[in-house]
Motif scaffolding. Structure first.
Motif, PDB file in Angstrom:
ATOM      1  N   ASP A  79     -26.394  36.840   5.141  1.00  0.00           N
ATOM      2  CA  ASP A  79     -25.804  35.586   5.623  1.00  0.00           C
ATOM      3  C   ASP A  79     -25.169  34.833   4.456  1.00  0.00           C
ATOM      4  OD1 ASP A  79     -25.118  33.617   7.424  1.00  0.00           O
ATOM      5  OD2 ASP A  79     -27.077  32.635   7.355  1.00  0.00           O
ATOM      6  N   LEU A  80     -24.162  35.468   3.832  1.00  0.00           N
ATOM      7  CA  LEU A  80     -23.524  34.896   2.651  1.00  0.00           C
ATOM      8  C   LEU A  80     -22.115  34.430   2.967  1.00  0.00           C
ATOM      9  CD1 LEU A  80     -24.512  37.546  -0.059  1.00  0.00           C
ATOM     10  CD2 LEU A  80     -25.654  35.377   0.442  1.00  0.00           C
ATOM     11  N   LEU A  81     -21.748  33.299   2.406  1.00  0.00           N
ATOM     12  CA  LEU A  81     -20.370  32.824   2.442  1.00  0.00           C
ATOM     13  C   LEU A  81     -19.713  33.273   1.150  1.00  0.00           C
ATOM     14  CD1 LEU A  81     -21.211  29.208   3.601  1.00  0.00           C
ATOM     15  CD2 LEU A  81     -20.259  31.029   5.031  1.00  0.00           C
ATOM     16  N   GLU A  82     -18.436  33.633   1.212  1.00  0.00           N
ATOM     17  CA  GLU A  82     -17.724  34.103   0.020  1.00  0.00           C
ATOM     18  C   GLU A  82     -16.399  33.379  -0.134  1.00  0.00           C
ATOM     19  OE1 GLU A  82     -17.249  38.336   0.163  1.00  0.00           O
ATOM     20  OE2 GLU A  82     -19.407  38.706   0.219  1.00  0.00           O
ATOM     21  N   SER A  83     -15.955  33.266  -1.398  1.00  0.00           N
ATOM     22  CA  SER A  83     -14.658  32.664  -1.681  1.00  0.00           C
ATOM     23  C   SER A  83     -14.188  33.144  -3.044  1.00  0.00           C
ATOM     24  CB  SER A  83     -14.764  31.137  -1.667  1.00  0.00           C
ATOM     25  OG  SER A  83     -13.484  30.555  -1.737  1.00  0.00           O
ATOM     26  N   SER A  84     -12.895  33.147  -3.263  1.00  0.00           N
ATOM     27  CA  SER A  84     -12.307  33.512  -4.556  1.00  0.00           C
ATOM     28  C   SER A  84     -11.811  32.256  -5.251  1.00  0.00           C
ATOM     29  CB  SER A  84     -11.142  34.486  -4.363  1.00  0.00           C
ATOM     30  OG  SER A  84     -11.610  35.703  -3.846  1.00  0.00           O
ATOM     31  N   ALA A  85     -11.957  32.254  -6.566  1.00  0.00           N
ATOM     32  CA  ALA A  85     -11.531  31.099  -7.355  1.00  0.00           C
ATOM     33  C   ALA A  85     -10.624  31.534  -8.487  1.00  0.00           C
ATOM     34  CB  ALA A  85     -12.756  30.389  -7.936  1.00  0.00           C
ATOM     35  N   SER A  86      -9.525  30.816  -8.664  1.00  0.00           N
ATOM     36  CA  SER A  86      -8.670  30.998  -9.839  1.00  0.00           C
ATOM     37  C   SER A  86      -9.081  29.941 -10.845  1.00  0.00           C
ATOM     38  CB  SER A  86      -7.200  30.807  -9.473  1.00  0.00           C
ATOM     39  OG  SER A  86      -6.785  31.819  -8.596  1.00  0.00           O
ATOM     40  N   THR A 137     -20.288  33.499  -4.117  1.00  0.00           N
ATOM     41  CA  THR A 137     -21.049  33.573  -2.871  1.00  0.00           C
ATOM     42  C   THR A 137     -22.105  32.483  -2.862  1.00  0.00           C
ATOM     43  OG1 THR A 137     -22.681  35.128  -3.744  1.00  0.00           O
ATOM     44  CG2 THR A 137     -20.776  36.077  -2.653  1.00  0.00           C
ATOM     45  N   VAL A 138     -22.513  32.096  -1.650  1.00  0.00           N
ATOM     46  CA  VAL A 138     -23.619  31.163  -1.456  1.00  0.00           C
ATOM     47  C   VAL A 138     -24.292  31.543  -0.142  1.00  0.00           C
ATOM     48  CG1 VAL A 138     -22.256  29.378  -0.248  1.00  0.00           C
ATOM     49  CG2 VAL A 138     -24.312  28.722  -1.527  1.00  0.00           C
ATOM     50  N   SER A 139     -25.591  31.364  -0.087  1.00  0.00           N
ATOM     51  CA  SER A 139     -26.318  31.626   1.156  1.00  0.00           C
ATOM     52  C   SER A 139     -25.983  30.528   2.158  1.00  0.00           C
ATOM     53  CB  SER A 139     -27.822  31.646   0.885  1.00  0.00           C
ATOM     54  OG  SER A 139     -28.526  31.792   2.091  1.00  0.00           O
ATOM     55  N   ALA A 140     -25.616  30.934   3.370  1.00  0.00           N
ATOM     56  CA  ALA A 140     -25.221  29.967   4.400  1.00  0.00           C
ATOM     57  C   ALA A 140     -26.407  29.182   4.943  1.00  0.00           C
ATOM     58  CB  ALA A 140     -24.499  30.688   5.537  1.00  0.00           C
ATOM     59  N   GLY A 141     -27.604  29.749   4.850  1.00  0.00           N
ATOM     60  CA  GLY A 141     -28.790  29.142   5.453  1.00  0.00           C
ATOM     61  C   GLY A 141     -29.030  27.681   5.143  1.00  0.00           C
ATOM     62  N   PRO A 142     -29.061  27.290   3.877  1.00  0.00           N
ATOM     63  CA  PRO A 142     -29.393  25.891   3.569  1.00  0.00           C
ATOM     64  C   PRO A 142     -28.216  24.924   3.630  1.00  0.00           C
ATOM     65  CG  PRO A 142     -29.375  27.183   1.558  1.00  0.00           C
ATOM     66  CD  PRO A 142     -29.068  28.122   2.689  1.00  0.00           C
ATOM     67  N   ILE A 143     -27.088  25.324   4.229  1.00  0.00           N
ATOM     68  CA  ILE A 143     -25.865  24.520   4.176  1.00  0.00           C
ATOM     69  C   ILE A 143     -25.555  23.791   5.479  1.00  0.00           C
ATOM     70  CG2 ILE A 143     -23.365  24.632   3.777  1.00  0.00           C
ATOM     71  CD1 ILE A 143     -25.218  25.219   1.306  1.00  0.00           C
ATOM     72  N   GLU A 144     -25.640  24.458   6.590  1.00  0.00           N
ATOM     73  CA  GLU A 144     -25.165  23.913   7.858  1.00  0.00           C
ATOM     74  C   GLU A 144     -25.825  22.576   8.194  1.00  0.00           C
ATOM     75  OE1 GLU A 144     -24.372  25.156  12.502  1.00  0.00           O
ATOM     76  OE2 GLU A 144     -25.329  26.601  11.156  1.00  0.00           O
ATOM     77  N   GLY A 145     -24.980  21.566   8.433  1.00  0.00           N
ATOM     78  CA  GLY A 145     -25.445  20.244   8.819  1.00  0.00           C
ATOM     79  C   GLY A 145     -26.017  19.409   7.691  1.00  0.00           C
ATOM     80  N   ARG A 146     -25.956  19.915   6.475  1.00  0.00           N
ATOM     81  CA  ARG A 146     -26.565  19.211   5.344  1.00  0.00           C
ATOM     82  C   ARG A 146     -25.517  18.536   4.462  1.00  0.00           C
ATOM     83  NH1 ARG A 146     -31.486  22.884   3.742  1.00  0.00           N
ATOM     84  NH2 ARG A 146     -32.701  22.637   5.642  1.00  0.00           N
ATOM     85  N   THR A 149     -17.806  23.846   3.216  1.00  0.00           N
ATOM     86  CA  THR A 149     -17.188  23.268   4.412  1.00  0.00           C
ATOM     87  C   THR A 149     -17.173  24.298   5.539  1.00  0.00           C
ATOM     88  OG1 THR A 149     -15.851  21.778   3.055  1.00  0.00           O
ATOM     89  CG2 THR A 149     -15.109  22.156   5.309  1.00  0.00           C
ATOM     90  N   ARG A 150     -16.760  25.512   5.208  1.00  0.00           N
ATOM     91  CA  ARG A 150     -16.742  26.592   6.208  1.00  0.00           C
ATOM     92  C   ARG A 150     -18.151  26.886   6.719  1.00  0.00           C
ATOM     93  NH1 ARG A 150     -16.513  31.862   4.435  1.00  0.00           N
ATOM     94  NH2 ARG A 150     -15.466  31.149   2.553  1.00  0.00           N
ATOM     95  N   GLY A 151     -19.153  26.693   5.857  1.00  0.00           N
ATOM     96  CA  GLY A 151     -20.546  26.920   6.235  1.00  0.00           C
ATOM     97  C   GLY A 151     -21.151  25.792   7.046  1.00  0.00           C
ATOM     98  N   GLY A 152     -20.371  24.745   7.318  1.00  0.00           N
ATOM     99  CA  GLY A 152     -20.831  23.670   8.181  1.00  0.00           C
ATOM    100  C   GLY A 152     -21.530  22.517   7.490  1.00  0.00           C
ATOM    101  N   ALA A 153     -21.324  22.359   6.177  1.00  0.00           N
ATOM    102  CA  ALA A 153     -21.922  21.223   5.467  1.00  0.00           C
ATOM    103  C   ALA A 153     -21.452  19.918   6.094  1.00  0.00           C
ATOM    104  CB  ALA A 153     -21.548  21.261   3.985  1.00  0.00           C
TER     105      ALA A 153
END
Length: 169
Positions: free
Chosen positions: A86-93, A102-111, A134-138
């Protein structure tokens, strides 16, 4: 109060043309480290449910801030360094290359998330983190940096997010 004098600098590191600001003197002093953690705290009254430390130097400060606030912490890692499905991913320049995060989506949604990192430069990493959270629902995302390199205009990449920096160069 942490100031520019609390950092060591190394020109042309990690690549030519980059001036590296080293936090080692801050870490070597209990008083400076304590002050750095205080300066990374959110403003009074700000709602924070979880602190996200960004790989790698954000990991140093984030647990202390989270513990002080009485909230949990999560880690934003470089891709391939965090297990789970259950990982969120993104690329950064970034100013001298690119990275995948990456970040675990679990502790993000609604927080309400406070992201802590050592330096805001071009804003590439921070923008990628903001996008993931944001995509993870923070419910909200705010940033706190030990240092901001104002000439690289990273703050513009974080338009719409609250940003604080202990030292602005």
């Amino acid at each position: 109060m942490i100031t520019l004098d609390d950092f060591d600098t190394f020109p042309d590191f990690p690549v030519e043309g980059i001036l590296f600001y080293d936090i080692s003197p801050i870490l070597a002093s209990p008083e400076r480290f304590r002050e750095a953690c205080i300066q990374l705290m959110p403003p009074a009254g700000a709602q924070v449910d979880v602190v996200a430390g960004v790989d790698a130097r954000g990991f140093i400060f984030a647990p202390v801030v989270a513990q002080t606030l009485g909230v949990g912490m999560t880690m934003v890692r470089k891709k391939g360094k965090m297990p789970g499905v259950d990982l969120l991913e993104s690329s950064a320049s970034i100013e001298y290359g690119s990275t995948d995060l990456t970040v675990s989506a679990g502790p993000i949604e609604g927080r309400h998330v406070l992201v802590i990192d050592d330096v805001l430069a071009t804003g590439g990493t921070a923008r990628a983190v903001a996008e993931m959270l944001t995509r993870g629902g923070a419910a909200s995302v705010r940033f706190s940096f030990l240092m901001e390199l104002a000439g690289l205009d990273g703050r513009a990449a974080l338009e719409g997010f609250e940003v604080t920096s202990a030292v602005v160069v």
